[in-house]
Design a protein around this motif. Structure first.
Motif, short mmCIF file in Angstrom:
data_model
loop_
_atom_site.label_atom_id
_atom_site.label_comp_id
_atom_site.label_asym_id
_atom_site.label_seq_id
_atom_site.Cartn_x
_atom_site.Cartn_y
_atom_site.Cartn_z
N ASP A 468 46.16 25.47 30.87
CA ASP A 468 47.04 26.53 31.32
C ASP A 468 47.81 26.02 32.54
N ASP A 469 49.10 25.72 32.32
CA ASP A 469 49.91 25.16 33.42
C ASP A 469 50.05 26.14 34.58
N GLU A 470 50.13 27.43 34.26
CA GLU A 470 50.34 28.42 35.30
C GLU A 470 49.12 28.54 36.21
N ARG A 471 47.94 28.61 35.60
CA ARG A 471 46.70 28.73 36.38
C ARG A 471 46.17 27.37 36.83
N GLU A 472 46.73 26.30 36.23
CA GLU A 472 46.28 24.93 36.49
C GLU A 472 44.78 24.79 36.24
N THR A 473 44.40 25.25 35.08
CA THR A 473 42.99 25.15 34.67
C THR A 473 42.92 25.27 33.16
N TRP A 474 41.74 25.03 32.62
CA TRP A 474 41.53 25.19 31.19
C TRP A 474 41.29 26.66 30.87
N ASP A 475 41.78 27.07 29.69
CA ASP A 475 41.54 28.44 29.24
C ASP A 475 41.26 28.42 27.75
N PHE A 476 40.75 29.54 27.24
CA PHE A 476 40.46 29.62 25.80
C PHE A 476 41.76 29.56 25.01
N SER A 477 41.76 28.77 23.95
CA SER A 477 42.98 28.61 23.16
C SER A 477 43.08 29.60 22.02
N HIS A 478 41.95 30.21 21.61
CA HIS A 478 41.96 30.99 20.39
C HIS A 478 41.19 32.29 20.57
N ASN A 479 39.89 32.19 20.74
CA ASN A 479 39.04 33.38 20.86
C ASN A 479 37.89 33.06 21.81
N PRO A 480 37.73 33.82 22.87
CA PRO A 480 36.69 33.48 23.86
C PRO A 480 35.27 33.68 23.35
N PHE A 481 35.13 34.37 22.22
CA PHE A 481 33.79 34.66 21.71
C PHE A 481 33.34 33.67 20.63
N SER A 482 34.06 32.56 20.48
CA SER A 482 33.76 31.61 19.41
C SER A 482 32.64 30.66 19.79
N MET A 483 31.97 30.15 18.76
CA MET A 483 30.89 29.18 18.94
C MET A 483 31.47 27.77 18.99
N PRO A 484 31.18 27.01 20.06
CA PRO A 484 31.63 25.61 20.09
C PRO A 484 30.83 24.78 19.10
N GLN A 485 31.51 23.90 18.40
CA GLN A 485 30.79 23.01 17.49
C GLN A 485 30.01 22.00 18.34
N GLY A 486 28.72 21.91 18.06
CA GLY A 486 27.86 21.06 18.87
C GLY A 486 27.08 21.84 19.92
N GLY A 487 27.34 23.15 20.02
CA GLY A 487 26.57 23.99 20.93
C GLY A 487 26.77 23.64 22.39
N ALA A 488 25.70 23.81 23.18
CA ALA A 488 25.79 23.62 24.63
C ALA A 488 26.16 22.19 25.00
#
Length: 620
Positions: A468-488
């Motif tokens: 996120d260029d405006e916040r200058e940080t990473w943000d969720f691209s799709h859905n914040p409730f999604s499961m990351p592949q590979g888990g923690a």
């Protein structure tokens, strides 16, 4: 025969699905308004005394023999006035177009040579004996109902009640009702339980702006209209409802466009407990294949649908919503041009599109494509003709040595007679996006799109985060409730952009029809995923209190999706604008011209809500 507005595969809402009307020849009294609907009448009704009601359309006067087109929701029947009844003639002449009347008369066969094969009632007409006026039209029509193609959209929306009388919108509304009925039946057959979730809820950051509703009882506090039933359907999973669905209204304060209605839209919302991504795919494919098969004769992609990763889609098609009717494919030629002296591409990501047979195009054609690309944000559009694969010609041919030509021919799959266009940018995503825009335009200009088909695919493996260029940080691209592949463990790396989520879309003919994900049901993993995006535990607990709290009481693994009903209908109805499959749509600017919304409210209403307005000052 089904009425003209009955959708293919829809229940016939005409004569056969209704109780038989009373026989006026034996009934003690006729119905006050009608015994039959207009399109119900057939040759076997000849000599029957009937009463029909509807809107008066075209009146045709043939020298004393006067015909009236009478229309109701079922269709049209022709009414013929008695030749020597001056009172009826005067009544009809004095009525405005679209007046509502009830006509009593006898069904007669049309004279030889006057049948109308375009009408379901084309074999008969009603010889009127009396006409009662039920609703007099006193205003001149703002547009002709049979020819709305060139009518300004603002005019149509301001008079939507008239627009809805047209055959096209009547057919689309009937299609909408039938599709919803079929979806419901399919979901119930798949053992899903329909549950209605709240409309007034709390505000939460889910990707778009909320519509806020101030609370009268709790000053300074607000409800929000749900952007989607996301949290509620996950709470249903925790609550033991293992297969949920609803035809859900969703509210987002975002701009409209051709394939997106501003303000509100409807989706088939579904969620499954103890389910994997594959389980969701099987259910959604079953529903989509059933609906598109029932309501269209067009060829469609057979199930299971092909799958493209997000990375593949962006590389080959320049978009995560690829139109697979277009055969053109994008190639990455960055390495080929890295070894050349062409400074315009130096240090840039280079994308190229092969145009089969494109060498036949003239210079002016390429100039027009260059103008198109620059208008869309590209710095330019390079091109070459390839009459001979060893000696391409064009503006940049002099910069390519033998090795570069060979690499280009192999990398793009060029053949003699082709052409190739190039786009370049410092950012890979920008280069890909620009190439996707040009690819889509080439498909249209060259008439390459496969006609009369529905081409479906899944887009899978979306990145979990984006910068996120405006916040200058990473943000969720799709859905914040999604499961990351590979888990923690996947969240422990140094590059959040490399984290891939169990997120997926269905795309058809360039439109996103379905979005979904396997959900993150672990509260600790949830906190970790939000931390990567810069949200601390206090934010999660404040913004998602119910979900975070519920997950601590045992949450099953679950996954879901949400096919967009309005877009499905737009494709089935073959409409360009999504507003034409919605009964009362807003303008692109989010205005309801029919009801005058949004509008001002009385000062007392603001005081009741403990609100004061702080309006922007008008600019000169």
């Amino acid at each position: 025969m089904a009425p003209w507005w009955a959708a293919r595969g829809a229940p016939d809402l005409g004569r056969r699905s209704r109780p038989d009307p009373p026989d006026p020849r034996t009934s003690p009294a006729m119905h006050e308004y009608r015994t039959h609907r207009c399109a119900d009448l057939r040759a076997d009704d000849v000599d029957s005394t009937v009463r029909v009601a509807g809107w008066m359309g075209v009146v045709r006067d043939h020298g004393g023999l006067v015909f009236v087109d009478l229309r109701d929701q079922s269709g049209v029947v022709q009414v013929v006035l008695p030749e020597h009844d001056d009172a009826i003639h005067a009544l009809v002449r004095g009525l405005g177009r679209e007046s509502v009347v009830s006509v009593t008369g006898t069904v007669v066969a049309r004279p030889e040579g006057t049948r109308n094969d375009n009408l379901a009632t084309g074999d008969v007409e009603v010889a009127a004996t009396s006409i009662d006026v039920l609703g007099r039209a006193t205003q001149v029509l703002p547009f002709e109902l049979g020819t709305t193609a060139n009518v300004r959209e603002e005019t149509r929306l301001r008079h939507r009640f008239l627009d809805l009388r047209t055959e096209r919108l009547q057919r689309n509304l009937a299609l909408r009702a039938a599709v919803i009925q079929r979806i419901r039946a399919r979901m119930v057959a798949n053992d899903f339980l329909e549950v209605q979730t709240p409309i007034l809820t709390g505000s939460s950051p889910e990707g778009a702006r909320d519509y806020l509703v101030p609370s009268r009882r709790y000053p300074g506090h607000f409800y929000a209209l749900p952007q989607a039933p996301q949290q509620f359907k996950q709470l249903l999973m925790v609550g033991g409802v293992e297969r949920y669905f609803q035809i859900a209204p969703c509210f987002r304060d975002e701009d409209g466009r051709a394939d997106r209605s501003p303000g509100e839209f409807y989706q088939l919302d579904l969620e499954m407990a103890f389910a994997t991504q594959e389980d969701v795919f099987a259910v959604v494919e079953d529903v989509m294949d059933d609906v598109f098969g029932a309501f269209s004769d067009r060829e469609r992609t057979p199930t299971p649908y092909p799958r493209l990763t997000y990375a593949e889609a962006m590389l080959r098609y320049g978009t995560d919503k690829p139109d697979l009717r277009n055969p053109l494919v994008i190639s990455d030629l960055t390495d080929v041009f890295a070894a050349t002296d062409f400074r315009a591409f130096a240090g840039k990501v280079v994308r190229a599109i092969r145009i089969p047979g494109g060498a036949a195009q003239g210079r002016s054609w390429f100039d027009k494509m260059t103008d198109f690309a620059t208008e869309r944000g590209a710095s330019g559009l390079a091109w070459l003709k390839v009459e001979d694969t060893s000696a391409p010609t064009g503006p940049i041919a002099k910069f390519l040595d033998e090795a570069a030509v060979a690499g280009m021919v192999e990398g793009a799959g060029l053949e003699a007679g082709d052409a190739i266009v190039f786009l370049a940018d410092e950012a890979a995503h920008t280069a890909a996006t620009l190439a996707g825009i040009v690819r889509a335009e080439l498909g249209v200009r060259l008439e390459l799109l496969e006609p009369d088909v529905y081409r479906f695919c899944w887009i899978v493996d979306f990145p979990m985060y984006e910068w996120d260029d405006e916040r200058e940080t990473w943000d969720f691209s799709h859905n914040p409730f999604s499961m990351p592949q590979g888990g923690a463990e996947a969240l422990d790396g140094d590059d959040p952009g490399a984290v891939v989520a169990y997120q997926y879309d269905i795309v058809c003919n360039g439109y996103e029809l379905t979005s979904g994900a396997v959900r993150n049901h672990d509260p600790e993993l949830m906190l970790k995923a939000f931390a990567v995006a810069g949200y601390g535990p206090e934010v999660v607990e404040e913004k998602f209190p119910a979900l975070y709290h519920a997950f601590q009481f045992g949450a099953p693994p679950h996954a879901g999706a949400a096919p967009g009903l309005d877009r499905i209908l737009m494709l089935l109805a073959d409409e360009v604008l999504i507003r034409d499959v919605i009964a009362f749509p807003m303008t692109n600017g989010g205005q309801d011209l029919l009801m005058g919304a949004p509008g001002e409210v009385a000062p007392q209403q603001l005081r009741d809500l403990h609100l004061a307005l702080d309006l922007p000052k008008p600019t000169d």
